[in-house]
Design an enzyme around this catalytic site. Structure first.
Site, PDB file in Angstrom:
ATOM      1  N   ASN A  86       0.807  -1.223   0.000  1.00  0.00           N
ATOM      2  CA  ASN A  86       0.000   0.000   0.000  1.00  0.00           C
ATOM      3  C   ASN A  86       0.836   1.267   0.000  1.00  0.00           C
ATOM      4  O   ASN A  86       0.306   2.362  -0.155  1.00  0.00           O
ATOM      5  CB  ASN A  86      -0.946   0.020   1.213  1.00  0.00           C
ATOM      6  CG  ASN A  86      -0.205  -0.029   2.537  1.00  0.00           C
ATOM      7  OD1 ASN A  86       0.359  -1.058   2.880  1.00  0.00           O
ATOM      8  ND2 ASN A  86      -0.189   1.065   3.256  1.00  0.00           N
ATOM      9  N   GLY A 126       6.701  -0.967  -2.032  1.00  0.00           N
ATOM     10  CA  GLY A 126       5.749  -2.042  -2.301  1.00  0.00           C
ATOM     11  C   GLY A 126       4.673  -1.576  -3.271  1.00  0.00           C
ATOM     12  O   GLY A 126       4.290  -2.314  -4.185  1.00  0.00           O
ATOM     13  N   SER A 180      18.577  -3.993   2.994  1.00  0.00           N
ATOM     14  CA  SER A 180      18.967  -2.577   3.075  1.00  0.00           C
ATOM     15  C   SER A 180      20.486  -2.473   3.132  1.00  0.00           C
ATOM     16  O   SER A 180      21.158  -3.396   3.629  1.00  0.00           O
ATOM     17  CB  SER A 180      18.380  -1.975   4.357  1.00  0.00           C
ATOM     18  OG  SER A 180      19.028  -0.775   4.716  1.00  0.00           O
ATOM     19  N   TYR A 205      17.087  -2.556  13.744  1.00  0.00           N
ATOM     20  CA  TYR A 205      16.761  -2.522  12.309  1.00  0.00           C
ATOM     21  C   TYR A 205      17.877  -3.163  11.481  1.00  0.00           C
ATOM     22  O   TYR A 205      17.609  -3.983  10.590  1.00  0.00           O
ATOM     23  CB  TYR A 205      16.510  -1.072  11.874  1.00  0.00           C
ATOM     24  CG  TYR A 205      16.163  -0.952  10.407  1.00  0.00           C
ATOM     25  CD1 TYR A 205      14.954  -1.443   9.909  1.00  0.00           C
ATOM     26  CD2 TYR A 205      17.042  -0.359   9.512  1.00  0.00           C
ATOM     27  CE1 TYR A 205      14.633  -1.340   8.562  1.00  0.00           C
ATOM     28  CE2 TYR A 205      16.734  -0.245   8.173  1.00  0.00           C
ATOM     29  CZ  TYR A 205      15.523  -0.738   7.692  1.00  0.00           C
ATOM     30  OH  TYR A 205      15.213  -0.644   6.362  1.00  0.00           O
TER      31      TYR A 205
HETATM   32  N1  LIG Z   1      12.931   3.718   1.972  1.00  0.00           N
HETATM   33  C1  LIG Z   1      14.199   3.412   2.145  1.00  0.00           C
HETATM   34  O1  LIG Z   1      15.126   4.247   2.029  1.00  0.00           O
HETATM   35  C2  LIG Z   1      14.593   2.007   2.493  1.00  0.00           C
HETATM   36  C3  LIG Z   1      15.958   1.706   2.582  1.00  0.00           C
HETATM   37  C4  LIG Z   1      16.342   0.404   2.835  1.00  0.00           C
HETATM   38  C5  LIG Z   1      15.372  -0.589   2.964  1.00  0.00           C
HETATM   39  N2  LIG Z   1      14.064  -0.271   2.906  1.00  0.00           N
HETATM   40  C6  LIG Z   1      13.097  -1.365   3.072  1.00  0.00           C
HETATM   41  O2  LIG Z   1      12.122  -1.297   2.063  1.00  0.00           O
HETATM   42  C7  LIG Z   1      10.922  -1.938   2.495  1.00  0.00           C
HETATM   43  C8  LIG Z   1       9.732  -1.069   2.155  1.00  0.00           C
HETATM   44  O3  LIG Z   1       9.796   0.126   2.895  1.00  0.00           O
HETATM   45  P1  LIG Z   1       9.356   1.532   2.290  1.00  0.00           P
HETATM   46  O4  LIG Z   1      10.567   2.359   2.191  1.00  0.00           O
HETATM   47  O5  LIG Z   1       8.493   1.363   1.103  1.00  0.00           O
HETATM   48  O6  LIG Z   1       8.533   2.112   3.534  1.00  0.00           O
HETATM   49  P2  LIG Z   1       6.982   2.431   3.726  1.00  0.00           P
HETATM   50  O7  LIG Z   1       6.521   3.382   2.697  1.00  0.00           O
HETATM   51  O8  LIG Z   1       6.870   2.805   5.156  1.00  0.00           O
HETATM   52  O9  LIG Z   1       6.255   1.033   3.476  1.00  0.00           O
HETATM   53  C9  LIG Z   1       6.370  -0.011   4.400  1.00  0.00           C
HETATM   54  C10 LIG Z   1       5.217  -0.972   4.178  1.00  0.00           C
HETATM   55  O10 LIG Z   1       5.340  -2.035   5.148  1.00  0.00           O
HETATM   56  C11 LIG Z   1       4.080  -2.182   5.761  1.00  0.00           C
HETATM   57  N3  LIG Z   1       4.147  -2.763   7.095  1.00  0.00           N
HETATM   58  C12 LIG Z   1       4.760  -2.254   8.192  1.00  0.00           C
HETATM   59  N4  LIG Z   1       4.536  -3.068   9.247  1.00  0.00           N
HETATM   60  C13 LIG Z   1       3.785  -4.098   8.802  1.00  0.00           C
HETATM   61  C14 LIG Z   1       3.215  -5.240   9.394  1.00  0.00           C
HETATM   62  N5  LIG Z   1       3.363  -5.501  10.701  1.00  0.00           N
HETATM   63  N6  LIG Z   1       2.500  -6.100   8.629  1.00  0.00           N
HETATM   64  C15 LIG Z   1       2.317  -5.860   7.318  1.00  0.00           C
HETATM   65  N7  LIG Z   1       2.812  -4.780   6.696  1.00  0.00           N
HETATM   66  C16 LIG Z   1       3.532  -3.919   7.436  1.00  0.00           C
HETATM   67  C17 LIG Z   1       3.511  -0.775   5.819  1.00  0.00           C
HETATM   68  O11 LIG Z   1       2.129  -0.815   6.087  1.00  0.00           O
HETATM   69  P3  LIG Z   1       1.389   0.469   6.730  1.00  0.00           P
HETATM   70  O12 LIG Z   1       1.276   1.500   5.647  1.00  0.00           O
HETATM   71  O13 LIG Z   1       0.090  -0.089   7.176  1.00  0.00           O
HETATM   72  O14 LIG Z   1       2.245   0.939   7.877  1.00  0.00           O
HETATM   73  C18 LIG Z   1       3.859  -0.321   4.422  1.00  0.00           C
HETATM   74  O15 LIG Z   1       2.936  -0.830   3.496  1.00  0.00           O
HETATM   75  C19 LIG Z   1      11.119  -2.205   3.984  1.00  0.00           C
HETATM   76  O16 LIG Z   1      11.461  -3.560   4.164  1.00  0.00           O
HETATM   77  C20 LIG Z   1      12.304  -1.310   4.364  1.00  0.00           C
HETATM   78  O17 LIG Z   1      13.025  -1.856   5.435  1.00  0.00           O
HETATM   79  C21 LIG Z   1      13.648   1.010   2.673  1.00  0.00           C
END
Ligand SMILES: NC(=O)c1ccc[n+]([C@@H]2O[C@H](COP(=O)([O-])OP(=O)(O)OC[C@H]3O[C@@H](n4cnc5c(N)ncnc54)[C@H](OP(=O)(O)O)[C@@H]3O)[C@@H](O)[C@H]2O)c1
Length: 311
Positions: free
Chosen positions: A27, A31, A154, A179
């Site tokens: 969402n 993702g 990450s 983390y």
């Molecule tokens: N953005 C970056 O710079 C970065 C860097 C390195 C790695 N990552 C990794 O990339 C992945 C995606 O993150 P993003 O950057 O797209 O962040 P994001 O926009 O915060 O998206 C995270 C997603 O994970 C969901 N989520 C969190 N807790 C959950 C749970 N208990 N059960 C099911 N879903 C859950 C969130 O749902 P809700 O909306 O309901 O909270 C949201 O859909 C993560 O694994 C993160 O560690 C991101």
């Protein structure tokens, strides 16, 4: 004559008609972008999200971009083993094939929080929940020719250590350490899973990806200066540091679809920092390849979740 190396973009994602892709945390952020591209290429995309309201909103946004998109929503809270079991049962009942499982959902919790299963929340969401979900869907994946499991790690994994003495941060909780441990666990899970998949008759493979730094909702819990730095509002001043989510999702998309990708490969922005850029195959730290720690983490994850993989 030397030409620039072609970069990998979303246009390289092949046609996905007839394939089913399950994406956790679809969402928001990476993702959502991953789901949008798969939907545009004709896949049946399952948005596996903890909030049905946020999933419905994402569904509407994807439909606006791709009116013919084939979408389904699955409620899934990775921080609850009961929810993971319910979701796996539902997915198995509704989808005779699963071509791709994308373990994307994750995040960073600033305060120590404990789930209903007694797990530290960051570890539960980023590693133990995905470990359980993958195990519960594995036979469906193994039965689907050419299937893949992609887990989003990450660059922070470089600072991670698996602290078996205090896996849940009960004695001492530091949010970054929790983390980084969880993101190191994502890679160790992928490498151990790939070794186990090689011993099966199936051609299923496990891969990992990282997005560099991407401006998503990821930083929602961070203090506002860090949030500001990671936002696109400073662009182009911070374009060396952070990239849009569409770019951040490319590593996942490449790991999931590049026909040349091999099991155990890790894709993301390359270079010294790996902060931004088009995805290439990159290396993770020597620590992430420690097979002794991988096996110990696997056993501990099975013990904690009660999900025991075959073999
Ligand atoms: N953005 C970056 O710079 C970065 C860097 C390195 C790695 N990552 C990794 O990339 C992945 C995606 O993150 P993003 O950057 O797209 O962040 P994001 O926009 O915060 O998206 C995270 C997603 O994970 C969901 N989520 C969190 N807790 C959950 C749970 N208990 N059960 C099911 N879903 C859950 C969130 O749902 P809700 O909306 O309901 O909270 C949201 O859909 C993560 O694994 C993160 O560690 C991101």
């Amino acid at each position: 004559m030397t030409g620039a190396r072609p970069v990998w973009t979303a246009a390289d994602v092949p046609d996905q008609q007839g394939r089913t892709v399950v994406i956790t945390g679809a969402n928001s952020g990476l993702g959502f972008e991953t789901a949008r591209v798969f939907a545009e290429r004709g896949a049946t995309v399952v948005l596996a999200c903890r909030s049905l309201e946020r999933a419905a909103d994402a569904e509407a946004r994807i439909k606006a971009a791709a009116p013919d998109a084939r979408l389904a929503v699955q409620e899934l809270d990775l921080a609850s083993l009961a929810s993971v079991h319910r979701a796996a049962d539902d997915l198995r009942a509704s989808h005779p094939r699963i071509d791709l499982l994308i373990n994307n959902a994750g995040g960073l919790r600033l305060r120590h929080e404990v789930t209903e299963d007694g797990f530290e929340l960051t570890l539960a969401t980023n590693h133990l929940g995905p470990f359980a979900l993958t195990g519960l869907l594995l036979d469906r994946l193994l039965a689907t020719p050419g299937s893949r499991i992609v887990t989003v790690s990450s660059i922070g994994h470089r600072h991670g250590r698996i602290n078996f003495a205090d896996l849940h941060g009960r004695r001492r909780y530091l949010a970054p350490a929790a983390y980084f441990q969880a993101k190191l666990a994502n890679l160790m899970f992928t490498y151990e899973l790939q070794r186990r998949l090689q011993t099966t008759a199936a051609d299923t493979i496990a891969l990992a990806a990282h997005p560099g730094n991407a401006s998503t909702e990821f930083g929602r819990d961070l203090p506002s200066p860090a949030r500001f730095l990671m936002s696109q509002r400073l662009s182009p001043l911070n374009s060396w540091l952070v990239q849009p989510p569409q770019m951040g999702a490319l590593g996942t998309l490449r790991a999931a679809t590049d026909p040349k990708a091999e099991g155990g490969a890790y894709y993301g922005p390359p270079g010294l920092t790996q902060f931004t850029g088009h995805p290439e195959r990159v290396e993770s730290t020597a620590r992430s390849h420690d097979t002794g720690v991988q096996r110990r983490l696997w056993q501990e994850s099975q013990r904690l979740t009660g999900v025991v993989y075959p073999g």
